[in-house]
Design an enzyme around this catalytic site. Structure first.
Site, PDB file in Angstrom:
ATOM      1  N   GLN A 189      60.876 -36.990 -50.139  1.00  8.97           N
ATOM      2  CA  GLN A 189      60.853 -36.408 -51.478  1.00  8.97           C
ATOM      3  C   GLN A 189      60.066 -35.105 -51.587  1.00  8.97           C
ATOM      4  O   GLN A 189      60.439 -34.236 -52.389  1.00  8.97           O
ATOM      5  CB  GLN A 189      60.341 -37.445 -52.480  1.00  8.97           C
ATOM      6  CG  GLN A 189      61.260 -38.640 -52.636  1.00  8.97           C
ATOM      7  CD  GLN A 189      60.763 -39.662 -53.643  1.00  8.97           C
ATOM      8  OE1 GLN A 189      60.021 -39.337 -54.559  1.00  8.97           O
ATOM      9  NE2 GLN A 189      61.167 -40.902 -53.451  1.00  8.97           N
ATOM     10  N   VAL A 224      63.365 -57.268 -55.065  1.00  9.39           N
ATOM     11  CA  VAL A 224      62.461 -58.333 -55.496  1.00  9.39           C
ATOM     12  C   VAL A 224      62.561 -58.499 -57.006  1.00  9.39           C
ATOM     13  O   VAL A 224      62.579 -57.528 -57.759  1.00  9.39           O
ATOM     14  CB  VAL A 224      61.015 -58.011 -55.081  1.00  9.39           C
ATOM     15  CG1 VAL A 224      60.031 -58.973 -55.729  1.00  9.39           C
ATOM     16  CG2 VAL A 224      60.879 -58.054 -53.563  1.00  9.39           C
ATOM     17  N   CYS A 307      53.029 -36.408 -57.652  1.00  7.20           N
ATOM     18  CA  CYS A 307      52.562 -35.060 -57.330  1.00  7.20           C
ATOM     19  C   CYS A 307      52.440 -34.187 -58.575  1.00  7.20           C
ATOM     20  O   CYS A 307      53.407 -33.557 -59.022  1.00  7.20           O
ATOM     21  CB  CYS A 307      53.469 -34.383 -56.316  1.00  7.20           C
ATOM     22  SG  CYS A 307      52.775 -32.812 -55.752  1.00  7.20           S
ATOM     23  N   LYS A 447      49.289 -39.202 -57.103  1.00  5.07           N
ATOM     24  CA  LYS A 447      50.356 -39.962 -56.460  1.00  5.07           C
ATOM     25  C   LYS A 447      51.169 -39.006 -55.585  1.00  5.07           C
ATOM     26  O   LYS A 447      52.115 -38.380 -56.043  1.00  5.07           O
ATOM     27  CB  LYS A 447      51.227 -40.641 -57.512  1.00  5.07           C
ATOM     28  CG  LYS A 447      50.490 -41.705 -58.329  1.00  5.07           C
ATOM     29  CD  LYS A 447      51.417 -42.377 -59.321  1.00  5.07           C
ATOM     30  CE  LYS A 447      50.671 -43.414 -60.145  1.00  5.07           C
ATOM     31  NZ  LYS A 447      50.151 -44.533 -59.338  1.00  5.07           N
ATOM     32  N   THR A 448      50.760 -38.900 -54.324  1.00  6.36           N
ATOM     33  CA  THR A 448      51.424 -37.976 -53.401  1.00  6.36           C
ATOM     34  C   THR A 448      51.752 -38.689 -52.099  1.00  6.36           C
ATOM     35  O   THR A 448      51.147 -39.714 -51.759  1.00  6.36           O
ATOM     36  CB  THR A 448      50.534 -36.757 -53.088  1.00  6.36           C
ATOM     37  OG1 THR A 448      49.393 -37.196 -52.323  1.00  6.36           O
ATOM     38  CG2 THR A 448      50.055 -36.071 -54.363  1.00  6.36           C
ATOM     39  N   ALA A 450      50.999 -37.539 -49.263  1.00  2.00           N
ATOM     40  CA  ALA A 450      49.795 -37.402 -48.439  1.00  2.00           C
ATOM     41  C   ALA A 450      48.815 -38.528 -48.709  1.00  2.00           C
ATOM     42  O   ALA A 450      48.118 -38.990 -47.794  1.00  2.00           O
ATOM     43  CB  ALA A 450      49.140 -36.050 -48.708  1.00  2.00           C
ATOM     44  N   CYS A 482      48.168 -31.603 -52.353  1.00  2.00           N
ATOM     45  CA  CYS A 482      49.230 -30.986 -53.145  1.00  2.00           C
ATOM     46  C   CYS A 482      49.420 -29.555 -52.666  1.00  2.00           C
ATOM     47  O   CYS A 482      48.701 -28.647 -53.108  1.00  2.00           O
ATOM     48  CB  CYS A 482      48.865 -31.021 -54.631  1.00  2.00           C
ATOM     49  SG  CYS A 482      50.201 -30.464 -55.696  1.00  2.00           S
TER      50      CYS A 482
END
Length: 552
Positions: A189, A224, A307, A447-448, A450, A482
């Site tokens: 992504q 799930v 990100c 939230k990345t 990396a 980032c």
């Protein structure tokens, strides 16, 4: 028409009309499922037409076509997936409502007795007594040859889940590791920003899921439906269960396109695009190349999002192209940010503001996109003074994001719906043999990808400690990265941890994170994709080995 209630989250109905869809919205339904194949009878609205009607009312939509009397296990799995993916309450329909009711009952077989399912259907006016043998068969023999138990079950076959599987198997090849993931493709992504800037080909960001499952791990291609941590089991959508000694939950983040009125039906056309989707990232570059003048809007929703710098990356790369081609002077660029600051770590704001000035970008803070009229080329924002509607020639939308519904409603979630973990150990705060990481975790950091790269080895070491009866010792410091693509050929490499602490990976004489540099661009454009496919997903923890707790 009156809709028949099966459960608080699902009702069924015969064929819906436009008026029925509007009534469903007024009644509080959030989504519709169409269980009819197109062309089943003359005059029947197509799925595309019904989807448009649903979107016009702000409702989600799924098409799970089935043939009466010939419902397959694959049909049941698709229905279960739609029910888990859509926000409820949901209204499902077919010609009479019987197929929708049958599908629902089969998705519940294995978790509820056949008598209960038949009685519930009868209460709504549908006779499923003839389905009893199949309901009881599914109770005792779930569909598909699936393992009943594994050492480690990993929910999610994205970056975080696969990196954790690989890290575990690098440490212990004898582990029985199962990855549960319904998708058959895997996306890099972070590359979609570069696709939208004309740097990458979108096809290079996607591979078959089967090719990236770590050697030694088993893949269950399923979704799930529920977690049962008190029994050390997860429930799949077909009603079968998989037990575990330890569980890793890495479900990612859900992109809530439908939260913006009018967006789902116009995305990818009418000048409306987003780098947050594989299918539309190329459209961003198409629009950028064609735009010679007018207004270009870029949006960022409230946090948390994947990100936080990605909305700006799209804007800067677009502006750089317009500047290089001599048309930027004729384009009014506006950045509508739901937040109050340009970037959350103060050290990176001054160099970013230099580019805002260079490109003449009009910053609009505390401005949240709430509606898009694609054909009319207008966007509506909620601002402190009220709602404002602005015309556009191009708009790049970053969708609001939320925890996956099947996690948010589970006993593993915190109040925000994310997997409730200790921010240092990534161990669940209530269930010692459960860990969470990636975009679906509750850690208070960016939230990345990396971040997931650094989290996976921490989870691997701590999970193995728990299986050995020892306390977790590995520590995650909140690292995230980032790479802000401020122009083609230069990147501001923002690396930071919890509390905004700067955590550079390189000495300043190699890469100075607060300065746009060519080397940072080469890192993102050349090195990082290779590292992702060949190191991170294979358990080679280059510059990602976890720290340890200080000895007491």
């Amino acid at each position: 028409m009156p809709f028949k209630v099966l459960t608080p989250s699902l009702s069924v109905s015969p064929q819906l009309t436009e008026a029925d869809v509007a009534q469903a919205a007024r009644d509080g339904f959030r989504a519709i499922i169409d269980n009819r194949p197109d062309g089943e009878e003359p005059g029947q609205p197509t799925a595309a037409e019904m989807k448009a009607l649903a979107a016009a009312q702000g409702l989600g939509f799924a098409h799970v076509p089935t043939v009466g009397g010939k419902i397959t296990d694959e049909d049941v799995a698709l229905m279960a997936h739609a029910l888990a993916d859509l926000e409820g309450p949901v209204l499902a329909y077919c010609r009479t409502g019987t197929r929708s009711t049958t599908l629902w009952a089969l998705t519940r077989a294995g978790t509820e007795p056949a008598d209960t399912l038949i009685a519930t259907a009868a209460g709504a006016g549908y006779d499923l007594t003839g389905l009893r043998p199949r309901l009881e068969t599914r109770m005792t023999a779930p569909t598909g040859a699936r393992p009943e138990r594994a050492d480690v079950v990993i929910v999610g076959g994205g970056s975080a889940g696969l990196a954790t599987a690989a890290s575990l198997l690098e440490r212990d090849r004898d582990l029985d590791v199962v990855v549960i993931e319904p998708r058959d493709t895997h996306d890099y992504q972070p590359g979609w920003t570069m696709v939208g800037g004309g740097v990458f080909d979108v096809k290079d960001t996607r591979r078959a899921e089967a090719t990236v499952i770590p050697a030694g791990a088993r893949w269950i291609r399923a979704a799930v439906a529920a977690f049962m941590p008190d029994r050390d089991e997860v429930v799949l959508e077909d009603g079968s269960t998989v037990g575990y000694r330890a569980l890793v939950v890495a479900p990612g983040n859900t992109l809530d396109w439908a939260a913006i009125d009018g967006l789902p039906e116009t995305l990818g056309q009418n000048g409306v695009t987003s780098n947050y989707r594989y299918e539309t990232a190329p459209y961003t570059w198409e629009l950028v190349q064609k735009l010679r003048g007018g207004t270009a809007l870029f949006t960022q929703p409230p946090m948390p999002i994947k990100c936080a710098g990605a909305p700006q990356k799209a804007m800067y790369l677009s502006c750089d192209h317009w500047l290089r081609t001599g048309v930027l002077k004729d384009i009014d660029v506006r950045f509508h940010n739901a937040g109050a600051v340009l970037f959350g770590v103060k050290e990176f704001v001054p160099p970013l503001m230099d580019y805002v000035g260079r490109y003449g970008i009009d910053l609009q803070f505390e401005s949240t996109l709430i509606a898009v009229d694609g054909p009319g080329r207008t966007a509506t924002f909620r601002e402190t003074a009220g709602e404002v509607t602005r015309a556009f020639d191009m708009i790049h939308v970053t969708p609001p994001q939320k925890a996956p519904p099947f996690v948010a409603r589970s006993p593993l979630a915190n109040e925000a719906g994310y997997v409730d973990v200790d921010p240092a150990s990534l161990q669940h705060v209530r269930h010692a043999n459960v860990f969470g990481l990636g975009d679906g975790g509750s850690t208070p950091n960016a939230k990345t990808m990396a971040a997931a790269r650094k989290q996976a080895p921490v989870v691997a070491e701590n999970l193995l400690s728990v299986l050995a009866g020892k306390p977790p010792t590995a520590v995650y410091d909140g690292y995230g990265s980032c790479p802000l693509t401020v122009e083609r050929g230069k990147i501001l490499l923002a690396e930071f941890g919890y509390g905004g602490k700067l955590l550079p990976s390189f000495p300043s004489w190699i890469i100075e994170g607060t300065k746009p540099q060519r080397l940072s661009w080469l890192l993102k454009s050349e090195a990082l994709p290779w590292i992702y496919w060949n190191c991170m997903l294979k358990g080679h923890e280059w510059m990602a080995h976890p720290g340890q707790r200080d000895a007491a």
